[in-house]
Design an enzyme around this catalytic site. Sequence first.
Site, short mmCIF file in Angstrom:
data_model
loop_
_atom_site.label_atom_id
_atom_site.label_comp_id
_atom_site.label_asym_id
_atom_site.label_seq_id
_atom_site.Cartn_x
_atom_site.Cartn_y
_atom_site.Cartn_z
CB SER A 11 -57.55 33.21 -0.36
OG SER A 11 -56.39 33.31 -1.14
CE LYS A 62 -56.61 29.82 -3.25
NZ LYS A 62 -56.31 31.20 -2.83
CB SER A 81 -55.17 29.62 0.95
OG SER A 81 -55.94 30.56 0.26
CE LYS A 112 -59.13 29.31 1.35
NZ LYS A 112 -58.04 30.12 1.97
#
Length: 477
Positions: free
Chosen positions: A53, A56, A113, A216
């Site tokens: 992820s 993203k 997420s 993140k």
Amino acid sequence: MNFQAMRGLLLVLMITMYGAGAHAAQYAALVMDARTGKVLHSENADTRLHPASLTKMMTLYLVFTEIRAGRMTAETKVTISRHAASQPPSKLGLKTGQEIELKYLIRAAAVKSANDAASALAEAVSGSEEAFARRMTSTAQAMGMSSTTFKNPHGLTSSGHLSTARDMALLGRRLFYDFPEYYNLFSRRSTNAKVKTVYNTNRRLLDAYSGADGIKTGYTRAAGFNLVSSAKRGQERVIVSVFGGTSTAARNAKVAELMDLGFRKMPSYAQTNKPGRLRLNAPSKALVASNTNAQPSIARRAGALRTSGRPKARPLARPSTEDAVLLATAVDQALQAVGTKAATDPVLPVEDIVAERSPAAFAIVLPRPRPSDLPVPKTITVVKEPEAPKVARAVQESGKFIVELGGQHTRGDAERLLLTTALQEMEALEGSQRHLAPAGSKGWYKAQFVGLSAQAAETACARLAARQTACEVVQGG
């Protein structure tokens, strides 16, 4: 043997068995001085691995680009496709045909997420995930992320969807400097995403490490536990990129260790080297042509981020833009209404205060010094933090709610995950039944606890989330 001792033994046995069968992802790391882009430490930093992820970050970068260019706004309505709604957890729980404002999708993707939100954002910008992924890759190349290829907007494992610790650190740095007005999203512990309140997947590190403010997390079985994190102390800011952690706790501990290393190393050269001017590599004509959908300024600032001296702060005097006029107007209104006391919420932008004639949530945020290799944005568009909507609570129908654990698993892995989770939260999941639900592809399953009341399901999922176990509550038939 008493019950507690037997429970403990079973838990240790199952965790050991599960851990022994898990695939060990390759470790990679990079530590960067965010002000200059100088690499302070690296290990396997150029090995192409699954980013999970962390993907993203690029999805959000392109959405922010669209907003700044005026092609979208925070209030743009997005209709959710069947494809977006069908994405596996972690997810917001979007339904096919549902309309939702862009700002809520941004928050869900940045904080929770959410895979369904990421897919919806991609389709809203480019019409399809495939087209959006091509734009992601061309933008990455223009930034100097030469070892990165994107195949989707969410980071679920896909052939050829690969990046490196170096490239993801570069992307984290671009997010911080190119879109400072949105950066606060990544440090929110929770936020309103309309469908529900969502909680930050990185809140343990944010709470535990002084100065941490993003960015993140990422996890898949192929990738391991990944994280790109940033922290500030005084005038220094460090960015750390880690791939292949063995667990959330182990990854966070390693990131904290690397951030400490970065802060120790930065002053040794930041105080002795004189500021310098960075020369960017000129982009090739082919690269510029391949990136026609991207914001024009991306091509102009193409080229790898290299080392530059410590940048000088931008001057704060002599405002001459419309933004400066709005700022002065808002300050004047705020001081008249509440004296010299200003609220401390950094989320509500000046434009919204002027428009609403309400200074209650005003706060002055000084611009950050920017490295010389990153252009100053011409305009600023900020996602407004809205009032939380009044959402009707679900009817408490006993036995009709499901706690679904994140991800898709083989039958054996799903059964082990259910047993391990049941032993960890025996009290919260009391009265439920373990269930394997087909997950679309043959041989893959979702791990579920069925037969709970709404309140019991929400309580159980909250306790699992506190253990960093991805889950969501869904209503059964």
